[in-house]
Design a protein around this motif. Sequence first.
Motif, PDB file in Angstrom:
ATOM      1  N   UNK A 323      42.687 -39.730 -38.237  1.00 35.50           N
ATOM      2  CA  UNK A 323      42.980 -38.308 -38.363  1.00 35.50           C
ATOM      3  C   UNK A 323      43.643 -37.984 -39.692  1.00 35.50           C
ATOM      4  N   UNK A 324      43.240 -36.879 -40.313  1.00 33.47           N
ATOM      5  CA  UNK A 324      43.961 -36.394 -41.491  1.00 33.47           C
ATOM      6  C   UNK A 324      45.406 -36.062 -41.114  1.00 33.47           C
ATOM      7  N   UNK A 325      46.354 -36.225 -42.016  1.00 38.05           N
ATOM      8  CA  UNK A 325      47.777 -36.037 -41.673  1.00 38.05           C
ATOM      9  C   UNK A 325      48.153 -34.604 -41.319  1.00 38.05           C
ATOM     10  N   UNK A 326      47.341 -33.622 -41.710  1.00 42.01           N
ATOM     11  CA  UNK A 326      47.733 -32.235 -41.465  1.00 42.01           C
ATOM     12  C   UNK A 326      47.307 -31.726 -40.090  1.00 42.01           C
ATOM     13  N   UNK A 327      46.713 -32.555 -39.255  1.00 42.29           N
ATOM     14  CA  UNK A 327      46.295 -32.114 -37.929  1.00 42.29           C
ATOM     15  C   UNK A 327      47.398 -32.426 -36.930  1.00 42.29           C
ATOM     16  N   UNK A 328      48.001 -31.411 -36.283  1.00 41.43           N
ATOM     17  CA  UNK A 328      49.091 -31.661 -35.326  1.00 41.43           C
ATOM     18  C   UNK A 328      48.563 -32.345 -34.066  1.00 41.43           C
ATOM     19  N   UNK A 329      49.414 -33.157 -33.437  1.00 35.67           N
ATOM     20  CA  UNK A 329      49.022 -33.907 -32.245  1.00 35.67           C
ATOM     21  C   UNK A 329      49.313 -33.154 -30.949  1.00 35.67           C
ATOM     22  N   UNK A 330      50.092 -32.087 -31.015  1.00 33.11           N
ATOM     23  CA  UNK A 330      50.571 -31.433 -29.795  1.00 33.11           C
ATOM     24  C   UNK A 330      49.438 -31.000 -28.874  1.00 33.11           C
ATOM     25  N   UNK A 331      48.382 -30.411 -29.433  1.00 31.22           N
ATOM     26  CA  UNK A 331      47.267 -29.912 -28.619  1.00 31.22           C
ATOM     27  C   UNK A 331      45.990 -30.720 -28.852  1.00 31.22           C
ATOM     28  N   UNK A 332      46.138 -31.889 -29.435  1.00 30.81           N
ATOM     29  CA  UNK A 332      44.975 -32.717 -29.742  1.00 30.81           C
ATOM     30  C   UNK A 332      44.487 -33.431 -28.490  1.00 30.81           C
ATOM     31  N   UNK A 333      43.176 -33.538 -28.357  1.00 35.07           N
ATOM     32  CA  UNK A 333      42.589 -34.217 -27.209  1.00 35.07           C
ATOM     33  C   UNK A 333      41.406 -35.056 -27.678  1.00 35.07           C
ATOM     34  N   UNK A 353      43.476 -33.510 -19.925  1.00 37.72           N
ATOM     35  CA  UNK A 353      43.417 -33.043 -18.542  1.00 37.72           C
ATOM     36  C   UNK A 353      44.023 -34.075 -17.584  1.00 37.72           C
ATOM     37  N   UNK A 354      44.360 -33.607 -16.378  1.00 34.29           N
ATOM     38  CA  UNK A 354      44.899 -34.446 -15.303  1.00 34.29           C
ATOM     39  C   UNK A 354      46.104 -35.245 -15.804  1.00 34.29           C
ATOM     40  N   UNK A 355      46.035 -36.565 -15.797  1.00 39.27           N
ATOM     41  CA  UNK A 355      47.161 -37.370 -16.277  1.00 39.27           C
ATOM     42  C   UNK A 355      47.165 -37.340 -17.793  1.00 39.27           C
ATOM     43  N   UNK A 356      47.853 -36.341 -18.329  1.00 37.47           N
ATOM     44  CA  UNK A 356      47.780 -36.106 -19.771  1.00 37.47           C
ATOM     45  C   UNK A 356      48.365 -37.273 -20.557  1.00 37.47           C
ATOM     46  N   UNK A 357      47.641 -37.662 -21.604  1.00 34.57           N
ATOM     47  CA  UNK A 357      48.052 -38.765 -22.472  1.00 34.57           C
ATOM     48  C   UNK A 357      48.380 -38.202 -23.850  1.00 34.57           C
ATOM     49  N   UNK A 358      49.648 -38.335 -24.263  1.00 36.22           N
ATOM     50  CA  UNK A 358      50.042 -37.875 -25.590  1.00 36.22           C
ATOM     51  C   UNK A 358      49.553 -38.875 -26.637  1.00 36.22           C
ATOM     52  N   UNK A 359      48.954 -38.345 -27.687  1.00 36.95           N
ATOM     53  CA  UNK A 359      48.408 -39.196 -28.736  1.00 36.95           C
ATOM     54  C   UNK A 359      49.482 -39.500 -29.778  1.00 36.95           C
ATOM     55  N   UNK A 360      49.439 -40.699 -30.396  1.00 41.20           N
ATOM     56  CA  UNK A 360      50.491 -41.097 -31.344  1.00 41.20           C
ATOM     57  C   UNK A 360      50.411 -40.302 -32.647  1.00 41.20           C
ATOM     58  N   UNK A 361      51.498 -40.313 -33.386  1.00 41.22           N
ATOM     59  CA  UNK A 361      51.583 -39.577 -34.647  1.00 41.22           C
ATOM     60  C   UNK A 361      51.013 -40.363 -35.828  1.00 41.22           C
ATOM     61  N   UNK A 362      50.472 -41.533 -35.587  1.00 43.45           N
ATOM     62  CA  UNK A 362      49.906 -42.344 -36.675  1.00 43.45           C
ATOM     63  C   UNK A 362      48.519 -41.807 -37.045  1.00 43.45           C
ATOM     64  N   UNK A 367      41.607 -44.918 -28.306  1.00 42.80           N
ATOM     65  CA  UNK A 367      41.796 -44.418 -26.946  1.00 42.80           C
ATOM     66  C   UNK A 367      40.788 -45.106 -26.040  1.00 42.80           C
ATOM     67  N   UNK A 368      41.254 -45.616 -24.897  1.00 46.76           N
ATOM     68  CA  UNK A 368      40.375 -46.302 -23.956  1.00 46.76           C
ATOM     69  C   UNK A 368      40.389 -45.599 -22.610  1.00 46.76           C
ATOM     70  N   UNK A 369      39.214 -45.447 -22.038  1.00 49.12           N
ATOM     71  CA  UNK A 369      39.050 -44.890 -20.690  1.00 49.12           C
ATOM     72  C   UNK A 369      38.431 -45.995 -19.831  1.00 49.12           C
ATOM     73  N   UNK A 370      39.146 -46.486 -18.837  1.00 47.01           N
ATOM     74  CA  UNK A 370      38.676 -47.602 -18.027  1.00 47.01           C
ATOM     75  C   UNK A 370      38.222 -47.103 -16.654  1.00 47.01           C
ATOM     76  N   UNK A 371      37.086 -47.645 -16.191  1.00 45.93           N
ATOM     77  CA  UNK A 371      36.571 -47.239 -14.886  1.00 45.93           C
ATOM     78  C   UNK A 371      35.613 -48.299 -14.375  1.00 45.93           C
ATOM     79  N   UNK A 372      35.268 -48.175 -13.100  1.00 43.11           N
ATOM     80  CA  UNK A 372      34.227 -49.011 -12.516  1.00 43.11           C
ATOM     81  C   UNK A 372      32.913 -48.266 -12.598  1.00 43.11           C
ATOM     82  N   UNK A 373      31.871 -48.921 -13.047  1.00 41.77           N
ATOM     83  CA  UNK A 373      30.586 -48.266 -13.235  1.00 41.77           C
ATOM     84  C   UNK A 373      29.951 -47.892 -11.890  1.00 41.77           C
ATOM     85  N   UNK A 374      29.839 -46.602 -11.628  1.00 47.46           N
ATOM     86  CA  UNK A 374      29.222 -46.098 -10.399  1.00 47.46           C
ATOM     87  C   UNK A 374      27.874 -45.450 -10.663  1.00 47.46           C
TER      88      UNK A 374
END
Length: 429
Positions: A323-333, A353-362, A367-374
Amino acid sequence: MCSDVAICVQGISKRYEVFAQPQDRLKQMIIPRLKTTLGLKATQYFKEFWAVRNVSFSVRKGETVGIIGRNGSGKSTLLQMICGTATPTNGEININGRVAALLELGAGFNIEFTGRENILMNAAILGFPEETMKERMCDVLEFSELTDFIDQPVKTYSSGMFARLAFSIAIHVDPDILIIDEALAVGDSRFVAKCMRRIKDIQKRGATILFVSHDVSSVRTLCDRAIWLNHGSLVEDGDVFPVTGKYMEFMFKDDEKPNEEDLSTSHNESLENKEVEIDARPVTHWGSHKGMIRSASVCDSQGMRKDSFEWGDSMVISIIAHLPPNIPREHLSVAFSIKDLKGTDLIVSTTHDLDRLMLPEVDSFEVSFKMTNSLVPGKYLLVAAVENREYHDTHYFEYLEGAHYFSVLSEDRLFGMFQPKIDKSVRLV
């Protein structure tokens, strides 16, 4: 026209004369003729508006074609000319078969007539025998669910009742060509689902369908092909998925211009110990900051990118962003979607959404999304996105549709779209 072609449109255009004030219409009728008689240069008292300009295409018998475009692009005017309710200024249209059309709400109805009288009148207009229509009257009423109101003037009907009646008539006159112009947008969800099932039945019978909708997912579900209009001109005509993808890219383009320095940094800086993994054949790739997504892939439990999975396997969606440094993380998804090859969203998840995950300031992170393949056996694609969720309308910094193509295998025969692992039990009662 070839015997396997249902609709052939050749270079059609439609021009309207727009008058600034009523008296200009009268002037246009009289003054130019007088000046022409006197050998003077005629004056024009109107502005020309070309609703459709030089559009050509053909539709084969049995084909379902979606027509897309934003409001004012000429979709309805095009359908009116195909149906014969509007006359082209230029060009030629050839139709092979009986046409049943659902155009703008209430088109073809006499509001003083009852619903029953309008059924018979519309059937007659379509060349359908009156006696046969009377025999099918019960079927029309059963589908429309208007039995209690059918002998009331249609001027007393709601917009939803209009849609029910119009659709019920159209599907019971054995159309060779069915044309639908946003007529289902006013129906309740249960009736719309009922109509969509019937449209699929009509498809199976081999009818030709022209379908206009702003709902891209419906177009992708129903149609084999898409025609995109903009400002009355044909932009693209081809397979439904890539054409609708480009249309979505066009519709969601933001006026915000990224900082060139930020983009250069995003593209040029490499990530340590990570290879860039993005498929070279994306369906669409757009956004105000393209280049932020450095890798997007479907991996196994060990983090290895795979192109095929067994049903029930562990599956990890990995997205690496810079991410470029000028993009704020507060509303980033960061978001992903798994779609089938017709573009239908099957699984969607975001860090917002749901269990919201705050993204780091670096600058760089994974980002990983883990699930069982259905997912049942088939072919799928991955969508990766970086979004700004500050407002109701999502702003896309980057949207990558087709970042990774993969398939699902299984030795068992599975039905539906998903087969999650379900605990089963039985008890005596």
